[in-house]
Structure formats: C-alpha cells, structure tokens
Design a protein around this motif. Structure first.
Motif: not given
Ligand code: VTB
Length: 317
Positions: A123, A133-134, A141-142, A145-146, A204, A206
């Motif tokens: 990621i 990021i996680d 979820e990512n 957050r981003v 992003m 991914l």
C-alpha cells in the motif's frame, strides 16, 4: 555520500530508456529488457561508486547482467548497494502501452531489504496520508483515513490496482467504498511514486506485485516523504526457504519504506512510455527527449528533468 551521485543516476536511467525506447510496441519484451539492461550496465561503470547489486535481474545463473551480487563501478568509489529494474513494465513497453519506466536506487551498504523474487502485498500513499495507512486494515478503512488526511471525500480518491484475478476482492471493496479505480496491466512502481505527487491524479497504490519492485518504490517514497507498507506473500514452502536464505525469518513482518530502504537513499527513473508520473521517450531528427525524476532522501529534493539528447554527440547503447 556525494549528492551529485543523484544526477549521475539520471544518466543511467536515461541511457536505459533511450535504448529500450526503440523497442516500444515491437512485441518483443525480452529484447526491450536486454537493451535497457545493457545500457544501464555500461553507464553504471562510469559512475564513481563501488557498488553491489542487491535487487537486480535475478541470480547469477539466470541473468547475464545486473544479477544479484554483481559488482559495478570501481574500487575507491562510494560503497553502495544498488537496486535496479532496468525496464519496469516489459510487457507495457512491448505493447506500447502506458507506464513503462527505467529505474535505479542506491543506498549505503546494507540499506536495502534483500527482497526475494516473489510477491509483496503493498500500500502506498503520499505525504499527507503517510501516518494513517495500515496494510492489515480493509481497503475501506484505509480509504476513509486517507480521505480524512487529505480533507476530501472518498469519492475524490483514485486508487491504482494491478488488473489481476487475485485482486477481485479488493477491487470490489474499493468500488463499494466509493473511490475511483485505475486498473493497470503491469508496472506498479510508477503509480506508487505517482501517489506522492500532488497533481498526478493518483492517491493510492494497492495490491500484490513483485517484492523487488516494492523495495524500489520504497526508496522513492522515502525520498518524497510518502507512506508505504509491504508484506511478503509466500506461495510455497520453497519460497520461504529462499527468503530464509536471504536473511528473512519473520514471514509476517510488515515493512515500512524506511525498513525497505534505509540510510541516505538515492532514486532515479526515466519514462519509456507515457504515464501518470513521467512522459515517455520522444524521438526527433537526430535525437530524443527524455523525462526523468531524481531524488535523494537526505534533502528530499525532487527534480523532474526534461533532457534533450543529440545522438551525433553522445554514444547511444
Ligand atoms: C507484474 C508487474 C509489476 O509485479 O505484475 C509483477 O507488472 C507481478 O505480477 O510491475 P504478476 O505475476 O501477476 O504479473 C510487478 O513486477 C512489480 O511489482
């Protein structure tokens, strides 16, 4: 390390791009890769380094040049480790599609993760979203957050994902979360870097691609203050044995960009075909134009270099 090494590295990626640029659209990915590798190998020896290839074209018995363990440069030069992908996106180049680049990174000895030639889950995001990021969290979820870190809606975000059956699930999840997707056929290094460039249109990158290329992307993202996490994906016990032989024993470890590319890192890439990050090689009567990016983690200066090459006045490999 001498900061001027950064500009020397651009010469290397430019030479590789000019060489494989002749193979764009010719349907022969091996010749394109060979041309880039040979040009890169030759120009590397003109640089003041005493380098060892740690991410390269393969093991000594499967790659004639730029193989892992190969020495480049000369005695007395700076002691460095080198990561190369002479042509990232060989199929893209062969088909004349977008996003092929030539790329190299350099770190002090021991700076790079010795990533085996296997898959890595990745990621990558830009500086604003670096700390949020996680890789163990869901795409939704990512993205949440981003979006928060970038003060925008999830719908405003664009995620680049390799178009592969293995990504069906994450593609579905990203779509459900509402983000835009750019599916690519190959070449995930350039979009990872593009995620850190404000006006690239990429937020992003991914998904699962090559581990060695993950290290190259990490080197670039470190220089740009971007955020990246990578986790090796093992498909067999044989791959675990190979990883162990390269010094990796925690198979679930999540690597940050810093852990994949430590110390004073240099990175350079040149476009072969047009992409979100770089323009491809354009030939004109008697020469060609290249577009490159070069950077260094210590100063975080990022340079985009447009160069005109006159073939009557310089060797082209
Ligand atoms: C390729 C290539 C990427 O990963 O996808 C490869 O295009 C591995 O994926 O740029 P496949 O085995 O499905 O082709 C990269 O090389 C780099 O991450």
């Amino acid at each position: 390390m001498d900061r001027n090494l950064a500009l020397e590295l651009v010469r290397v990626t430019e030479a590789a791009a000019l060489a494989c640029g002749r193979w764009v659209g010719k349907g022969d990915k091996n010749s394109a890769d060979d041309a880039a590798t040979e040009a890169m190998r030759r120009t590397l020896d003109s640089i003041d380094i005493n380098g060892t290839v740690v991410i390269g074209e393969g093991e000594m018995d499967e790659a004639p040049m730029l193989y892992i363990g190969e020495k480049v440069g000369h005695d007395g030069g700076a002691d460095v480790d080198i990561a190369v992908d002479p042509l990232e996106g060989t199929s893209i180049c062969a088909k004349g599609m977008t996003g092929a680049i030539t790329t190299i990174a350099l770190a002090p000895r021991g700076g790079f993760l010795h990533a085996p030639d296997m898959y890595m889950d990745k990621i990558a995001v830009g500086p604003q979203a670096c700390g949020v990021i996680d890789i163990t969290a869901s795409p939704e979820e990512n993205l949440k957050r981003v979006a928060e870190a970038k003060s925008c809606y999830i719908q405003d975000l664009t995620v680049v994902i390799l178009d592969r059956p293995r990504h069906e699930k994450i593609i579905g999840e990203v779509r459900k979360a509402g983000a835009r997707i750019h599916l690519i056929s190959d070449g995930d290094v350039a979009p990872a870097i593009a995620a850190t460039v404000a006006d690239s249109g990429v937020d992003m990158m991914l998904g699962i691609g090559g581990a060695p290329e993950g290290v190259l992307a990490a080197a670039a993202l470190k220089c740009m203050g971007g955020g990246m996490q990578g986790r090796l994906v093992f498909l067999s016990s044989e791959e675990k044995d190979r990883a162990r032989a390269m010094g990796i024993d925690d198979f679930d470890r999540i690597y940050s960009a810093e852990e994949m590319a430590g110390g004073d890192v240099f990175f350079a890439a040149t476009g072969v075909t047009n992409g979100e990050l770089l323009r491809g090689v354009r030939y004109f009567s008697g020469g060609a134009e290249t577009h490159s990016i070069v950077m260094r983690s210590k100063s975080r200066t990022v340079r985009f270099i447009k160069a005109e090459h006159q073939f009557d006045f310089k060797p082209v490999y």
